[in-house]
Design a protein around this motif. Structure first.
Motif, PDB file in Angstrom:
ATOM      1  N   THR A   1       2.315  -4.368  -2.000  1.00  0.00           N
ATOM      2  CA  THR A   1       3.361  -4.334  -3.010  1.00  0.00           C
ATOM      3  C   THR A   1       4.612  -3.722  -2.388  1.00  0.00           C
ATOM      4  O   THR A   1       4.555  -2.623  -1.817  1.00  0.00           O
TER       5      THR A   1
ATOM      6  N   HIS B   1       0.737   3.849  -9.483  1.00  0.00           N
ATOM      7  CA  HIS B   1      -0.614   3.353  -9.162  1.00  0.00           C
ATOM      8  C   HIS B   1      -1.632   4.458  -9.427  1.00  0.00           C
ATOM      9  O   HIS B   1      -1.439   5.614  -9.057  1.00  0.00           O
TER      10      HIS B   1
ATOM     11  N   ASP C   1      -6.184   4.685  -9.346  1.00  0.00           N
ATOM     12  CA  ASP C   1      -7.411   3.922  -9.160  1.00  0.00           C
ATOM     13  C   ASP C   1      -8.638   4.804  -9.349  1.00  0.00           C
ATOM     14  O   ASP C   1      -8.537   6.027  -9.469  1.00  0.00           O
TER      15      ASP C   1
ATOM     16  N   GLN D   1       3.180  -0.268  -0.968  1.00  0.00           N
ATOM     17  CA  GLN D   1       1.788   0.138  -1.192  1.00  0.00           C
ATOM     18  C   GLN D   1       0.897  -0.883  -0.506  1.00  0.00           C
ATOM     19  O   GLN D   1       1.043  -2.084  -0.732  1.00  0.00           O
TER      20      GLN D   1
ATOM     21  N   HIS E   1      -7.941  -0.511 -10.361  1.00  0.00           N
ATOM     22  CA  HIS E   1      -6.692   0.245 -10.381  1.00  0.00           C
ATOM     23  C   HIS E   1      -5.773  -0.269 -11.476  1.00  0.00           C
ATOM     24  O   HIS E   1      -5.986  -1.324 -12.072  1.00  0.00           O
TER      25      HIS E   1
ATOM     26  N   GLU F   1      -1.404  -0.582 -12.372  1.00  0.00           N
ATOM     27  CA  GLU F   1      -0.046  -0.563 -11.843  1.00  0.00           C
ATOM     28  C   GLU F   1       0.889  -0.587 -13.048  1.00  0.00           C
ATOM     29  O   GLU F   1       1.023  -1.627 -13.700  1.00  0.00           O
TER      30      GLU F   1
ATOM     31  N   TYR G   1      -6.472   2.904   0.512  1.00  0.00           N
ATOM     32  CA  TYR G   1      -5.185   2.879  -0.194  1.00  0.00           C
ATOM     33  C   TYR G   1      -4.177   3.691   0.604  1.00  0.00           C
ATOM     34  O   TYR G   1      -4.492   4.766   1.123  1.00  0.00           O
TER      35      TYR G   1
ATOM     36  N   ASP H   1       0.191   4.682   0.449  1.00  0.00           N
ATOM     37  CA  ASP H   1       1.584   4.573   0.034  1.00  0.00           C
ATOM     38  C   ASP H   1       2.466   4.812   1.251  1.00  0.00           C
ATOM     39  O   ASP H   1       2.237   5.772   2.010  1.00  0.00           O
TER      40      ASP H   1
END
Length: 284
Positions: A69, A78, A80, A94, A104, A106, A135, A137
């Motif tokens: 993303t 986000h 999860d 992301q 998750h 969003e 995951y 970021d």
């Protein structure tokens, strides 16, 4: 004479709705994904009307692939089942590896203003589809940016950007599919010729302005169109009036693709198992 990558197709995004009613343009999707391998989906979301995005994407599952993303404007949160929480701001990325399974949400972190960005789905090879989820970021400040001698600004999200003497690794390196993801900002009158290895599937999504593609003929492409190119040859891009383009490239897996909504596996039996696992609370 140089051999250029051939234009294999031009695709136009279609209006769609996903999540709890988020309006978007679905650029890559459908039952025949082999021409886009290793990519499975590309969505563009862009609206200043909160009714188009405010409901967001409540909790939902994924298995068998990765999601990328990339935010241009606005803020998205986000969360999860693994306990990860992240906030995407303008320019952030992301990178989520669903693999065996992740659930998750969003959700927009705003009540007004523009929400704009992209989500790209990248397939995983069969051997990694049931691996551990992950995951990450990536803040905009950690994503390399450069300006070429030709004046083109390049945001190097994944892979390595090469042109002439420039060799700039991106924020993410992935094995097997070796994805390349660059955001190219071409000012009026600029040119760029990024080096891409033969054997890679190359896609260009024009999201602002007008792009010119040099091949056997000069192809002019307006915003909202995706170009699908051959797997070998040089790539020369220019823009008389200016353009912004996502360059997406990756090594095809050439494996069977069986998709049912948020599950992408190699066989119908594996998709049915994913459904059973999700319904039984054993997706992850």
């Amino acid at each position: 004479m140089p051999q250029y990558r051939r234009l294999l197709g031009i695709h136009t995004g279609q209006p769609a709705s996903d999540g709890a009613g988020v309006k978007l343009q679905r650029v890559i999707s459908g039952p025949n994904l082999a021409p886009f391998d290793p990519f499975l989906m590309l969505d563009e979301f862009a609206s200043s009307d909160p009714d188009d995005y405010i409901a967001g994407f409540p909790p939902h599952p994924h298995r068998g692939f990765e999601t990328i993303t990339y935010m241009l404007e606005g803020r998205m949160r986000h969360e999860d089942h693994l306990g990860n929480v992240g906030l995407l701001n303008p320019g952030d990325v992301q990178w989520m590896t669903a693999a065996r399974g992740i659930i998750h949400s969003e959700m927009p972190e705003q009540q007004s203003g523009t929400l704009r960005g992209f989500q790209l789905w990248l397939n995983l090879p069969a051997r990694d589809k049931l691996g551990p989820a992950a995951y990450r970021d990536i803040p905009a400040a950690q994503i390399p940016r450069l300006v070429t001698p030709g004046g083109v600004e390049v945001v190097v999200i994944a892979g390595t950007f090469e042109e002439g003497g420039i060799h700039q690794p991106g924020a993410v390196q992935r094995p097997c599919t070796l994805p390349q993801l660059f955001d190219l900002h071409l000012p009026p009158g600029s040119r760029i010729a990024p080096h891409l290895n033969d054997g890679q599937r190359v896609l260009l999504y024009v999201y602002e302005g007008i792009l010119e593609l040099l091949e056997t003929t000069n192809e002019t492409v307006a915003a909202g169109r995706l170009l699908r190119l051959s797997e070998s040859g040089e790539l020369h891009l220019s823009s008389r009036d200016g353009a912004r383009v996502l360059l997406i490239a990756g090594t095809p897996l050439r494996e069977p693709i069986v998709q049912y909504g948020p599950f992408v596996m190699n066989s119908r039996e594996e998709v049915e198992q994913a459904l059973r696992d999700f319904r039984g609370g054993e997706l992850t």
